[in-house]
Design an enzyme around this catalytic site. Structure first.
Site, mmCIF file in Angstrom:
data_model
loop_
_atom_site.group_PDB
_atom_site.id
_atom_site.type_symbol
_atom_site.label_atom_id
_atom_site.label_comp_id
_atom_site.label_asym_id
_atom_site.label_seq_id
_atom_site.Cartn_x
_atom_site.Cartn_y
_atom_site.Cartn_z
ATOM 1 N N GLU A 174 0.834 -1.201 0.000
ATOM 2 C CA GLU A 174 0.000 0.000 0.000
ATOM 3 C C GLU A 174 0.876 1.261 0.000
ATOM 4 O O GLU A 174 0.770 2.128 0.869
ATOM 5 C CB GLU A 174 -0.981 -0.018 1.180
ATOM 6 N N GLU A 273 -5.403 -7.400 -1.497
ATOM 7 C CA GLU A 273 -6.196 -7.601 -0.279
ATOM 8 C C GLU A 273 -7.635 -7.230 -0.614
ATOM 9 O O GLU A 273 -7.885 -6.369 -1.456
ATOM 10 C CB GLU A 273 -5.726 -6.703 0.864
#
Length: 558
Positions: A174, A273
């Site tokens: 991320e 995810e």
């Protein structure tokens, strides 16, 4: 005037063609390429605790009757999880041996703090610009701190490489997410520079060649520009992943999908995810996702996924589960390292630090060392009788010039299964193709190569549960040689099952597309017919279980 929509479609087709033809040195990555645009691997992340590193994977099994095709773990940051990293790594080896893709991530502590650390103020913290510039400058204190932390992680990754495990490695995930100390810094000297530094150090300095690098972003509304501002460069990553949390309030949009496909340059893309699992219909519309990875406990939030919706995704014909994976070759042991943390007896230890237990802790930096004398031994009790097929010995500089590997079922009567005479260096010895039943395995060290005692970093034992050798070997086959074949597919009235030896006394259970059981029978023999004339048309999942293992196949009734 150009038809831009048509040109875009052609570009996507060209990318898909490039991907389908690509070949790499990684079996599991080639598998993603081969399925591009057709099927998506189902995956599941396993969050804390590392002492139980398959807890969410097993929960998926309890709901669907099958294991995810991708298993994921995390090196983590808290004291209890750091101390159980080897437990997590051994689970990774077990999952790889069972045919799963292995994904590892790392919620790392900042280089300004020691490890372990806290979540708030640790993993979730901020480096000021001065600290950041120091971090990405070679030779500075923070830069050296980070590399020292990479040295620790490299020990675990090297163990996986030694055992033939390919790792989808996902550090600094991320990148565009500002809450983590490493993230939220766009541009050439931002987060992507740390990613480059990390990859160069692990690949070039530590020599790790088993890592498949995953570049990962989160689904912010700025995604289109983030794909440029955070890109480490195509030579630094193998898979492009997007964490799908509806951050922009929109979820699995066509715009996000197309942005990922375009930025991938023909490489695999993945849902890194997610809380809400993608449906079969969504994956049919967005077929280039190589895998999706459900995030730990969030998958089981009933506001996001009901048990039925989880089953529908896992039962879908365009979703791959572990039972449908090809396997990665070689025998599949019941446990990757049967000696791991098992009781050890030694003839002597040179001090209270280098004890026998250090040779079976799966830590390549600790060791057993005997006193400075010939005729010493180390013995491990596996706790049960196994079919032993491999013993690996990682020697320290003080190695044995002459030694024997001996086995016993009772700890009293010993049989030598490997003689080594005149060993010329401290290089690790990997004795394969062994064939012996044993509960106890001993390394009898006869003559020293140095004036010191005998010293072993690692004493590893591999094999299968007694009586299960043929079964374990059969599961290592590729899809064309799976233990279960069904035909015809699609089927009208009668389905024929062809089984491999070891599966002739099994139970077969049939589920419809809603996950409801519609048939259960006992199989007798290597060929079995199912009469399906009373069942409606549709897609079905067939689950075959022989009491030790199971395999899944899907078919369509028309």
């Amino acid at each position: 005037m150009f038809n831009l929509k048509l040109c875009g479609a052609m570009a996507l087709l060209l990318l898909a063609g490039t991907q389908a033809l690509a070949q790499t040195s990684f079996k599991s990555l080639n598998y993603l390429y081969s399925n591009a645009g057709q099927r998506t691997v189902a995956g599941q992340h396993n969050r804390e605790p590392n002492s139980s590193p398959a807890v969410q994977t097993n929960r998926i099994y309890s709901i669907t009757g099958q294991y995810p095709g991708l298993w994921s773990g995390d090196f983590l940051f808290a004291s209890s999880d750091v101390s159980n990293r080897w437990t997590m790594i051994n689970e990774a080896k077990a999952q790889w041996a069972s045919g799963a893709i292995i994904n590892l991530m790392w919620h790392a502590c900042p280089p300004t703090q020691p490890e372990p650390c806290q979540w708030e103020g640790g993993v979730k913290s901020y480096l000021n610009d001065t600290q950041w510039n120091e971090l990405i400058t070679n030779g500075t204190q923070l830069n050296n701190n980070w590399k020292a932390r990479l040295d620790v992680i490299a020990t675990y990754l090297q163990d996986l490489e030694n055992n033939g495990v390919e790792v989808y490695f996902r550090p600094l995930h991320e990148m565009n997410q500002g809450i983590f100390w490493w993230a939220g810094r766009p541009g050439a000297n931002g987060t992507r520079r740390l990613f480059q530094l990390t990859r160069d150090y692990l690949r070039n300095t530590k020599g790790l060649t088993n890592l498949i690098w995953v570049w990962d972003l989160q689904d912010f509304s700025s995604l289109s520009s983030d794909l440029t501002n955070y890109n480490p460069g195509s030579s630094y990553w193998d898979v492009l992943a997007l964490d799908m949390y509806y951050t922009d309030g929109q979820g699995y949009t066509t715009a996000k999908y197309n942005a990922m496909v375009n930025a991938s340059g023909g490489k695999p893309i993945a849902i890194g995810e997610c809380e809400v699992l993608p449906s079969a219909g969504l994956l049919a519309q967005q077929p280039r996702w190589g895998f999706f990875m459900g995030w730990a406990e969030l998958v089981f939030n009933t506001n996001s996924n009901s048990n039925t919706s989880i089953q529908n995704t896992y039962f879908a014909s365009n979703v791959l589960v572990r039972g449908e994976m090809p396997g990665w070759g070689g025998a599949l042991p019941t446990a990757p390292n049967l000696a791991y943390n098992r009781p050890v007896t030694v003839s002597s230890s040179e001090n209270t630090t280098n004890t026998g237990s250090k040779a079976v802790d799966a830590n390549g930096t600790t060791r057993w060392a005997s006193t400075a004398a010939n005729n010493q031994n180390i013995m491990v009790d596996l706790g049960a009788t196994y079919n032993i097929n491999r013993v690996r010995l990682a020697w320290e500089a003080a190695y044995a010039r002459d030694y024997q590997v001996q086995v016993s079922t009772n700890g009293t009567t010993w049989t030598t299964i490997k003689d080594v005479w005149g060993k010329g260096s401290a290089a690790a010895d990997d004795h394969t193709s062994l064939n012996a039943q044993a509960r106890y395995v001993k390394v009898y060290c006869i003559n020293r190569a140095t004036s010191y005692g005998f010293s072993l970093f690692e004493f590893e034992v591999y094999g299968t549960a007694a009586g299960a050798r043929a079964l374990a070997t059969s599961t290592a086959r590729n899809l064309a040689e799976t233990p279960l074949q069904v035909y015809p597919n699609p089927v009208t009235d009668q389905l024929t099952m062809r089984l491999a030896p070891g599966w002739e006394s099994s139970q077969v259970t049939l589920f419809d597309s809603q996950g409801r059981q519609v048939l259960r029978e006992q199989v007798a023999g290597l060929s079995h017919q199912l009469r399906l004339s009373v069942l409606p048309v549709g897609m079905y999942q067939l689950l075959l279980n022989n009491g030790r293992q199971q395999v899944v196949q899907r078919f369509t009734k028309r």
